[in-house]
Design a protein around this motif. Structure first.
Motif, PDB file in Angstrom:
ATOM      1  N   GLY A 176      98.227 -33.655  53.406  1.00 47.73           N
ATOM      2  CA  GLY A 176      97.330 -32.743  54.110  1.00 47.73           C
ATOM      3  C   GLY A 176      96.196 -32.206  53.274  1.00 47.73           C
ATOM      4  O   GLY A 176      95.199 -31.733  53.817  1.00 47.73           O
ATOM      5  N   VAL A 177      96.348 -32.265  51.950  1.00 49.28           N
ATOM      6  CA  VAL A 177      95.302 -31.767  51.058  1.00 49.28           C
ATOM      7  C   VAL A 177      95.009 -32.866  50.046  1.00 49.28           C
ATOM      8  O   VAL A 177      95.870 -33.222  49.240  1.00 49.28           O
ATOM      9  CB  VAL A 177      95.738 -30.483  50.331  1.00 49.28           C
ATOM     10  N   SER A 178      93.804 -33.399  50.067  1.00 47.92           N
ATOM     11  CA  SER A 178      93.481 -34.603  49.306  1.00 47.92           C
ATOM     12  C   SER A 178      93.775 -34.486  47.816  1.00 47.92           C
ATOM     13  O   SER A 178      94.317 -35.404  47.204  1.00 47.92           O
ATOM     14  CB  SER A 178      92.011 -34.982  49.521  1.00 47.92           C
ATOM     15  N   PHE A 179      93.439 -33.336  47.209  1.00 47.16           N
ATOM     16  CA  PHE A 179      93.622 -33.240  45.763  1.00 47.16           C
ATOM     17  C   PHE A 179      95.075 -32.943  45.376  1.00 47.16           C
ATOM     18  O   PHE A 179      95.410 -32.925  44.186  1.00 47.16           O
ATOM     19  CB  PHE A 179      92.670 -32.204  45.144  1.00 47.16           C
ATOM     20  N   MET A 180      95.934 -32.730  46.352  1.00 43.51           N
ATOM     21  CA  MET A 180      97.359 -32.541  46.089  1.00 43.51           C
ATOM     22  C   MET A 180      98.173 -33.793  46.395  1.00 43.51           C
ATOM     23  O   MET A 180      99.292 -33.948  45.904  1.00 43.51           O
ATOM     24  CB  MET A 180      97.901 -31.378  46.939  1.00 43.51           C
ATOM     25  N   GLU A 181      97.608 -34.692  47.193  1.00 44.11           N
ATOM     26  CA  GLU A 181      98.359 -35.871  47.630  1.00 44.11           C
ATOM     27  C   GLU A 181      98.620 -36.827  46.472  1.00 44.11           C
ATOM     28  O   GLU A 181      97.717 -37.129  45.680  1.00 44.11           O
ATOM     29  CB  GLU A 181      97.610 -36.593  48.756  1.00 44.11           C
ATOM     30  N   ASN A 182      99.879 -37.277  46.387  1.00 40.43           N
ATOM     31  CA  ASN A 182     100.310 -38.245  45.367  1.00 40.43           C
ATOM     32  C   ASN A 182     100.017 -37.779  43.946  1.00 40.43           C
ATOM     33  O   ASN A 182      99.811 -38.589  43.043  1.00 40.43           O
ATOM     34  CB  ASN A 182      99.654 -39.605  45.606  1.00 40.43           C
ATOM     35  N   ALA A 183     100.025 -36.477  43.740  1.00 38.92           N
ATOM     36  CA  ALA A 183      99.778 -35.903  42.418  1.00 38.92           C
ATOM     37  C   ALA A 183     101.021 -35.133  41.979  1.00 38.92           C
ATOM     38  O   ALA A 183     101.290 -34.044  42.488  1.00 38.92           O
ATOM     39  CB  ALA A 183      98.557 -34.980  42.457  1.00 38.92           C
ATOM     40  N   TYR A 184     101.761 -35.699  41.025  1.00 41.78           N
ATOM     41  CA  TYR A 184     103.040 -35.097  40.671  1.00 41.78           C
ATOM     42  C   TYR A 184     102.891 -33.706  40.063  1.00 41.78           C
ATOM     43  O   TYR A 184     103.815 -32.890  40.123  1.00 41.78           O
ATOM     44  CB  TYR A 184     103.833 -36.010  39.734  1.00 41.78           C
ATOM     45  N   LEU A 185     101.725 -33.394  39.498  1.00 39.99           N
ATOM     46  CA  LEU A 185     101.524 -32.065  38.931  1.00 39.99           C
ATOM     47  C   LEU A 185     101.572 -30.972  39.997  1.00 39.99           C
ATOM     48  O   LEU A 185     101.786 -29.800  39.681  1.00 39.99           O
ATOM     49  CB  LEU A 185     100.196 -32.006  38.169  1.00 39.99           C
ATOM     50  N   TRP A 186     101.375 -31.357  41.282  1.00 42.67           N
ATOM     51  CA  TRP A 186     101.453 -30.378  42.361  1.00 42.67           C
ATOM     52  C   TRP A 186     102.874 -30.254  42.912  1.00 42.67           C
ATOM     53  O   TRP A 186     103.095 -29.639  43.953  1.00 42.67           O
ATOM     54  CB  TRP A 186     100.474 -30.728  43.478  1.00 42.67           C
ATOM     55  N   HIS A 187     103.822 -30.820  42.210  1.00 45.17           N
ATOM     56  CA  HIS A 187     105.230 -30.664  42.624  1.00 45.17           C
ATOM     57  C   HIS A 187     105.591 -29.175  42.709  1.00 45.17           C
ATOM     58  O   HIS A 187     106.212 -28.734  43.674  1.00 45.17           O
ATOM     59  CB  HIS A 187     106.146 -31.377  41.617  1.00 45.17           C
ATOM     60  N   ALA A 188     105.184 -28.427  41.698  1.00 40.05           N
ATOM     61  CA  ALA A 188     105.539 -27.001  41.675  1.00 40.05           C
ATOM     62  C   ALA A 188     104.413 -26.154  41.100  1.00 40.05           C
ATOM     63  O   ALA A 188     104.655 -25.128  40.479  1.00 40.05           O
ATOM     64  CB  ALA A 188     106.825 -26.789  40.877  1.00 40.05           C
ATOM     65  N   LYS A 189     103.186 -26.574  41.318  1.00 38.68           N
ATOM     66  CA  LYS A 189     102.030 -25.824  40.831  1.00 38.68           C
ATOM     67  C   LYS A 189     101.576 -24.809  41.867  1.00 38.68           C
ATOM     68  O   LYS A 189     101.571 -25.092  43.061  1.00 38.68           O
ATOM     69  CB  LYS A 189     100.883 -26.795  40.513  1.00 38.68           C
ATOM     70  N   VAL A 190     101.217 -23.628  41.421  1.00 34.68           N
ATOM     71  CA  VAL A 190     100.745 -22.577  42.330  1.00 34.68           C
ATOM     72  C   VAL A 190      99.222 -22.655  42.440  1.00 34.68           C
ATOM     73  O   VAL A 190      98.524 -22.596  41.423  1.00 34.68           O
ATOM     74  CB  VAL A 190     101.158 -21.184  41.820  1.00 34.68           C
ATOM     75  N   PRO A 191      98.692 -22.779  43.650  1.00 37.49           N
ATOM     76  CA  PRO A 191      97.227 -22.841  43.793  1.00 37.49           C
ATOM     77  C   PRO A 191      96.597 -21.476  43.539  1.00 37.49           C
ATOM     78  O   PRO A 191      97.097 -20.449  44.007  1.00 37.49           O
ATOM     79  CB  PRO A 191      97.041 -23.278  45.251  1.00 37.49           C
ATOM     80  N   ASN A 192      95.494 -21.475  42.776  1.00 37.61           N
ATOM     81  CA  ASN A 192      94.759 -20.224  42.614  1.00 37.61           C
ATOM     82  C   ASN A 192      93.931 -19.979  43.874  1.00 37.61           C
ATOM     83  O   ASN A 192      93.962 -20.778  44.806  1.00 37.61           O
ATOM     84  CB  ASN A 192      93.880 -20.253  41.353  1.00 37.61           C
ATOM     85  N   ASP A 193      93.201 -18.901  43.898  1.00 36.84           N
ATOM     86  CA  ASP A 193      92.472 -18.539  45.118  1.00 36.84           C
ATOM     87  C   ASP A 193      91.426 -19.592  45.503  1.00 36.84           C
ATOM     88  O   ASP A 193      91.237 -19.885  46.688  1.00 36.84           O
ATOM     89  CB  ASP A 193      91.796 -17.178  44.942  1.00 36.84           C
ATOM     90  N   GLU A 194      90.765 -20.157  44.513  1.00 39.49           N
ATOM     91  CA  GLU A 194      89.747 -21.166  44.806  1.00 39.49           C
ATOM     92  C   GLU A 194      90.386 -22.448  45.353  1.00 39.49           C
ATOM     93  O   GLU A 194      89.873 -23.055  46.305  1.00 39.49           O
ATOM     94  CB  GLU A 194      88.930 -21.495  43.546  1.00 39.49           C
ATOM     95  N   GLU A 195      91.485 -22.861  44.756  1.00 36.44           N
ATOM     96  CA  GLU A 195      92.190 -24.049  45.228  1.00 36.44           C
ATOM     97  C   GLU A 195      92.762 -23.834  46.624  1.00 36.44           C
ATOM     98  O   GLU A 195      92.744 -24.734  47.462  1.00 36.44           O
ATOM     99  CB  GLU A 195      93.303 -24.419  44.242  1.00 36.44           C
ATOM    100  N   LEU A 196      93.245 -22.620  46.859  1.00 36.21           N
ATOM    101  CA  LEU A 196      93.766 -22.294  48.185  1.00 36.21           C
ATOM    102  C   LEU A 196      92.663 -22.395  49.233  1.00 36.21           C
ATOM    103  O   LEU A 196      92.858 -22.978  50.303  1.00 36.21           O
ATOM    104  CB  LEU A 196      94.362 -20.885  48.194  1.00 36.21           C
ATOM    105  N   GLU A 197      91.511 -21.830  48.935  1.00 35.91           N
ATOM    106  CA  GLU A 197      90.387 -21.870  49.877  1.00 35.91           C
ATOM    107  C   GLU A 197      89.988 -23.306  50.189  1.00 35.91           C
ATOM    108  O   GLU A 197      89.760 -23.664  51.348  1.00 35.91           O
ATOM    109  CB  GLU A 197      89.200 -21.108  49.306  1.00 35.91           C
ATOM    110  N   ALA A 198      89.914 -24.150  49.162  1.00 36.11           N
ATOM    111  CA  ALA A 198      89.531 -25.549  49.363  1.00 36.11           C
ATOM    112  C   ALA A 198      90.582 -26.285  50.194  1.00 36.11           C
ATOM    113  O   ALA A 198      90.252 -27.079  51.077  1.00 36.11           O
ATOM    114  CB  ALA A 198      89.357 -26.241  48.015  1.00 36.11           C
ATOM    115  N   ALA A 199      91.856 -26.000  49.928  1.00 37.04           N
ATOM    116  CA  ALA A 199      92.934 -26.655  50.664  1.00 37.04           C
ATOM    117  C   ALA A 199      92.934 -26.247  52.132  1.00 37.04           C
ATOM    118  O   ALA A 199      93.101 -27.086  53.030  1.00 37.04           O
ATOM    119  CB  ALA A 199      94.285 -26.308  50.023  1.00 37.04           C
TER     120      ALA A 199
END
Length: 283
Positions: free
Chosen positions: A252-275
């Motif tokens: 659902g979010v292009s920069f999170m898809e198939n990226a193992y670093l987003w397994h348990a990463k917390v999005p900051n406010d800017e990343e949340l807005e983009a997502a």
């Protein structure tokens, strides 16, 4: 139950899925902790289960006749909570308490404090064993409820998963359906070529067939395929069913898809807005 959903139902489920992903992102951002990749890949199956497939009643979460659900990949609890909240098990506002020390919404599901959770999970591999036990109990008592269990593909490296699979086939448990969230990516997996990671479990269909299970392989983000798989599982007699749901981690979010670093990463406010902007475009 019909094997083909009408278009209005599909639109409704898709909207629920988008809303669920939004709630997951906002909740993790607000709480400052939690998982994202695995919960996002599991959303569509969970929405299908809670809004279409399972016989449940949020007003009577301990009913003997209810279908049971076990989230064996318990670290994806936030996906379960957001779906349950939309289904009416708790107020949406309660999601803001996620992972707080006195909250009912802990980092892993706790059946003792949250009605609607049928098994406490977190230690990988153990949830499916509990689900098989629940199904076996229903089978021996000739009860009509069905048991559903979601496992992870990385979790399938646990030997206990295969012990449970063996027992379910031995007792011909056609009242259990396991769904593998096959997103093909785990946080701490084996390194592959360059920056890639090895797939946690290769050819899961062959493995489960070898254990005597009925195997259905689907696109785990296609509501029609999900619905047909559950319908097919109901027709199978004398053996358990596993649905291999091919999914995308961080869906659902292009920069999170198939990226193992987003397994348990917390999005900051800017990343949340983009997502959230990306999710809004899907509406």
């Amino acid at each position: 139950m019909s094997t083909l959903l009408d278009q209005e139902k599909v639109r409704t489920l898709k909207q629920k899925a988008i809303e669920t992903r939004r709630l997951i992102l906002e909740t993790i951002n607000y709480s400052g902790a939690g998982h994202i990749g695995g919960p996002m890949s599991a959303v569509d199956v969970l929405v299908s289960l809670f809004f279409e497939e399972m016989n449940i009643d949020p007003k009577d979460p301990r009913s003997e006749d209810r279908d049971r659900f076990v989230l064996s990949k318990g670290h994806s609890a936030i996906a379960l909570y957001t779906v349950m909240a939309q289904r009416g098990y708790m107020p949406l506002e309660e999601l803001k308490t996620f992972d707080k020390i006195d909250s009912r919404l802990q980092g892993h599901p706790d059946m003792k404090i949250l009605p609607g959770v049928d098994m406490s999970t977190g230690s990988l591999g153990q949830g499916i064993s509990a689900a098989v036990g629940i199904a076996l109990g229903g089978h021996l008592r000739k009860q009509t409820f069905r048991t559903y269990c979601m496992i992870g593909d990385g979790e399938s490296q646990e030997g206990q998963v295969w012990e449970a699979a063996d027992v379910a086939a031995k007792y011909n448990l056609d009242n259990i359906v396991v769904i593998m969230d096959y997103n093909k990516l785990q946080q701490y997996g084996w390194a592959g070529k360059e920056t890639e990671r090895e797939i946690p479990v290769e050819s899961p269909e062959k493995r489960w067939e070898a254990f005597g299970w009925n195997v259905i392989s689907i696109d785990g983000h296609d509501f029609q395929q999900i619905s047909r798989a559950f319908s097919e599982a109901r027709q199978v007699k004398g053996k358990p069913t596993i649905i291999i749901a091919n999914t995308v981690k961080g869906k659902g979010v292009s920069f999170m898809e198939n990226a193992y670093l987003w397994h348990a990463k917390v999005p900051n406010d800017e990343e949340l807005e983009a997502a959230l902007k990306e999710l809004q475009m899907e509406v």
